[in-house]
Design an enzyme around this catalytic site. Structure first.
Site, PDB file in Angstrom:
ATOM      1  N   PRO A 173     106.179 -55.017   4.719  1.00  0.00           N
ATOM      2  CA  PRO A 173     106.428 -53.965   5.713  1.00  0.00           C
ATOM      3  C   PRO A 173     107.731 -53.232   5.426  1.00  0.00           C
ATOM      4  O   PRO A 173     108.669 -53.830   4.884  1.00  0.00           O
ATOM      5  CB  PRO A 173     106.515 -54.735   7.036  1.00  0.00           C
ATOM      6  N   ASP A 174     107.773 -51.943   5.820  1.00  0.00           N
ATOM      7  CA  ASP A 174     109.070 -51.261   5.699  1.00  0.00           C
ATOM      8  C   ASP A 174     109.847 -51.554   6.979  1.00  0.00           C
ATOM      9  O   ASP A 174     109.505 -52.484   7.718  1.00  0.00           O
ATOM     10  CB  ASP A 174     108.865 -49.766   5.409  1.00  0.00           C
ATOM     11  N   PHE A 175     110.911 -50.811   7.221  1.00  0.00           N
ATOM     12  CA  PHE A 175     111.791 -51.162   8.352  1.00  0.00           C
ATOM     13  C   PHE A 175     111.538 -50.288   9.572  1.00  0.00           C
ATOM     14  O   PHE A 175     111.548 -50.769  10.699  1.00  0.00           O
ATOM     15  CB  PHE A 175     113.264 -51.024   7.915  1.00  0.00           C
ATOM     16  N   ARG A 176     111.319 -48.972   9.326  1.00  0.00           N
ATOM     17  CA  ARG A 176     111.392 -48.055  10.478  1.00  0.00           C
ATOM     18  C   ARG A 176     110.095 -47.314  10.782  1.00  0.00           C
ATOM     19  O   ARG A 176     110.078 -46.467  11.647  1.00  0.00           O
ATOM     20  CB  ARG A 176     112.534 -47.043  10.235  1.00  0.00           C
TER      21      ARG A 176
ATOM     22  N   ASN B 182     115.505 -51.674  -2.183  1.00  0.00           N
ATOM     23  CA  ASN B 182     114.599 -52.789  -1.907  1.00  0.00           C
ATOM     24  C   ASN B 182     115.122 -54.095  -2.502  1.00  0.00           C
ATOM     25  O   ASN B 182     115.720 -54.101  -3.573  1.00  0.00           O
ATOM     26  CB  ASN B 182     113.203 -52.470  -2.451  1.00  0.00           C
TER      27      ASN B 182
ATOM     28  N   ASP C 295     113.039 -56.752  -2.866  1.00  0.00           N
ATOM     29  CA  ASP C 295     111.841 -57.531  -3.217  1.00  0.00           C
ATOM     30  C   ASP C 295     111.699 -57.811  -4.712  1.00  0.00           C
ATOM     31  O   ASP C 295     110.768 -58.499  -5.122  1.00  0.00           O
ATOM     32  CB  ASP C 295     110.583 -56.816  -2.664  1.00  0.00           C
TER      33      ASP C 295
ATOM     34  N   HIS D 131     121.166 -52.704  -2.512  1.00  0.00           N
ATOM     35  CA  HIS D 131     121.304 -53.623  -1.380  1.00  0.00           C
ATOM     36  C   HIS D 131     121.077 -55.062  -1.822  1.00  0.00           C
ATOM     37  O   HIS D 131     120.709 -55.922  -1.023  1.00  0.00           O
ATOM     38  CB  HIS D 131     120.326 -53.213  -0.257  1.00  0.00           C
TER      39      HIS D 131
HETATM   40  N1  APR Z   1     104.134 -43.917   0.850  1.00  0.00           N
HETATM   41  C1  APR Z   1     105.163 -43.054   1.072  1.00  0.00           C
HETATM   42  N2  APR Z   1     106.096 -43.240   2.037  1.00  0.00           N
HETATM   43  C2  APR Z   1     105.965 -44.346   2.805  1.00  0.00           C
HETATM   44  C3  APR Z   1     104.927 -45.295   2.632  1.00  0.00           C
HETATM   45  C4  APR Z   1     103.984 -45.034   1.602  1.00  0.00           C
HETATM   46  N3  APR Z   1     102.965 -45.877   1.372  1.00  0.00           N
HETATM   47  N4  APR Z   1     105.091 -46.290   3.570  1.00  0.00           N
HETATM   48  C5  APR Z   1     106.184 -45.963   4.292  1.00  0.00           C
HETATM   49  N5  APR Z   1     106.712 -44.803   3.838  1.00  0.00           N
HETATM   50  C6  APR Z   1     107.922 -44.107   4.284  1.00  0.00           C
HETATM   51  C7  APR Z   1     108.153 -44.154   5.776  1.00  0.00           C
HETATM   52  O1  APR Z   1     107.514 -43.041   6.395  1.00  0.00           O
HETATM   53  C8  APR Z   1     109.677 -44.037   5.864  1.00  0.00           C
HETATM   54  O2  APR Z   1     110.082 -42.665   5.867  1.00  0.00           O
HETATM   55  O3  APR Z   1     109.006 -44.806   3.727  1.00  0.00           O
HETATM   56  C9  APR Z   1     110.142 -44.695   4.571  1.00  0.00           C
HETATM   57  C10 APR Z   1     110.691 -46.092   4.802  1.00  0.00           C
HETATM   58  O4  APR Z   1     111.879 -45.970   5.564  1.00  0.00           O
HETATM   59  P1  APR Z   1     112.603 -47.298   6.111  1.00  0.00           P
HETATM   60  O5  APR Z   1     111.603 -48.178   6.745  1.00  0.00           O
HETATM   61  O6  APR Z   1     113.800 -46.847   6.895  1.00  0.00           O
HETATM   62  O7  APR Z   1     113.081 -48.044   4.789  1.00  0.00           O
HETATM   63  P2  APR Z   1     114.334 -47.694   3.884  1.00  0.00           P
HETATM   64  O8  APR Z   1     114.584 -46.230   3.855  1.00  0.00           O
HETATM   65  O9  APR Z   1     114.122 -48.375   2.598  1.00  0.00           O
HETATM   66  O10 APR Z   1     115.529 -48.434   4.696  1.00  0.00           O
HETATM   67  C11 APR Z   1     116.796 -48.366   4.123  1.00  0.00           C
HETATM   68  O11 APR Z   1     117.654 -49.878   5.797  1.00  0.00           O
HETATM   69  O12 APR Z   1     117.699 -51.821   7.067  1.00  0.00           O
HETATM   70  C12 APR Z   1     118.126 -51.221   5.914  1.00  0.00           C
HETATM   71  O13 APR Z   1     118.773 -52.459   4.062  1.00  0.00           O
HETATM   72  C13 APR Z   1     117.637 -51.963   4.701  1.00  0.00           C
HETATM   73  O14 APR Z   1     117.281 -51.067   2.499  1.00  0.00           O
HETATM   74  C14 APR Z   1     116.964 -50.889   3.863  1.00  0.00           C
HETATM   75  C15 APR Z   1     117.566 -49.614   4.414  1.00  0.00           C
END
Ligand code: APR
Length: 347
Positions: free
Chosen positions: A50-53, A124, A126, A143
């Protein structure tokens, strides 16, 4: 499919158009030698991480319902020192070896094999970039990652097999420093909120002035200083955003946005580059990057909708761990997990 488009209304100076065909033509030209990438969690969601937001499926949205002081506490150093259980419960679910790199990760190896990749900056943890076969010296894990770990007090490195065994054991054993007079908490070299970014990150950002192309993939560009890398490339360097939604501040003449799933857009770009077969061959090889037991059970990557199941499972496990933690606070510690929540031990 991606919605090509300029961020700005001025005409481009370098790219001949705002579609993948124009981008591929530029990438094959002599003007494009040094490609820099910026990766976020959106690149790994199709691997099942999962992503974060993202609303609904993002980790923080789901952790918000647990009795953490705030969702990000799970990655906050002050909170970790007082209670490492939430982080290690999450680590158990996200530990490298269980997830296969995505086609987007394999695309990065093609940029390298075509001598275009200068540096892949990733947020990331991972390790899927290196598991896909991207050479370590081309990756900046801004990170940190699960690749190495050490005592947070005396900084003594800790054995990789031992921490993996402890984290993946039935009941998580919180790893502690093996130096008798220390016994400090051990933490993977992941940058927590409240910690500085690795020196390697600060040393390598000056190279962005050599960029002929910047591709930003799968990130909300909300966390600094990483997000500010977009402003460090030369003024006439085309910047490409590949993301589900529009983020950041892309308004230069050669800024182009492709909104959609990165694996889909990357595949379309590879078609324009004539790399589609290479992409599939590179991804085929990533099966070897999985832990042996996962390889046997390897199925085609689960469809993205299972990210919700993944987050639900993680959240439930965290909730359980927190409840165990609360119960242990009331009575004499009995289980291993409780050893580390005694205030005198983790101060
Ligand atoms: N294809 C394209 N974009 C995607 C996909 C996908 N399959 N899945 C998710 N996204 C997009 C989301 O719409 C969002 O804009 O990826 C982005 C992910 O954003 P975050 O969840 O905020 O993740 P990230 O930007 O990596 O967070 C940055 O926050 O908590 C800290 O250290 C943590 O490294 C992390 C940092």
């Amino acid at each position: 499919m991606s919605k090509p488009g300029y961020a700005a209304d001025q005409n481009p100076r370098i790219l001949e158009g705002n579609d993948l065909k124009a981008l591929a033509k530029y990438m094959k030209s002599d003007s494009c030698q040094n490609v820099f990438l910026m990766l976020g969690a959106g690149v790994s969601t199709s691997a099942g991480i999962p992503d974060f937001r993202s609303p609904g499926t993002g980790l923080y949205a789901n952790l918000a319902r647990l009795n953490l002081p705030f969702p990000e506490a799970v990655f906050e150093i002050g909170f970790f020192k007082k209670n490492p259980i939430p982080f290690y419960t999450l680590a158990k679910e996200l530990y490298p070896g269980r997830f296969r790199p995505t086609h987007t990760h394999s695309f990065i190896t093609l940029l390298h094999s075509h001598s275009l990749l200068h540096t892949c900056f990733t947020q990331n943890i991972d390790t899927l970039e290196r598991r896909a076969g991207v050479p370590a010296h081309k990756i900046i894990e801004a990170h940190g990652s699960f690749a190495t770990q050490r005592c947070i007090d005396c900084k003594t490195p800790f054995d990789a097999d031992k921490i993996k065994k402890a984290v993946l054991s039935e009941e998580i054993e919180i790893p502690r420093c093996e130096r008798r007079r220390c016994k400090g908490l051990v933490k993977p070299d992941i940058v927590f909120f409240g910690e500085g970014l690795p020196d390697q990150f600060h040393k390598s950002i000056r190279n962005l002035r050599k960029a002929d192309l910047l591709i930003v993939l799968g990130t909300s560009l909300t966390v600094h200083p990483f997000a500010s890398l977009v402003d460090l490339v030369p003024n006439d360097c085309p910047r490409v955003l590949i993301n589900l939604d529009e983020v950041g501040d892309f308004n230069k003449p050669d800024d182009v946005l492709f909104l959609g799933k990165c694996d889909d857009i990357v595949r379309e770009l590879c078609k324009e580059l004539g790399w589609e077969e290479e992409l599939d061959a590179a991804w085929e090889k990533t099966k070897d990057s999985l832990d042996a037991d996962k390889q046997e059970r390897e199925l085609e990557p689960e469809p993205e909708e299972s990210t919700e199941d993944e987050v639900e499972k993680i959240t439930k496990n965290l909730e359980q761990a927190l409840k165990v933690n609360d119960k242990n606070d009331e009575k004499q510690p009995s289980s291993k997990v409780s050893d580390v929540v005694q205030p005198e031990l983790v101060e």
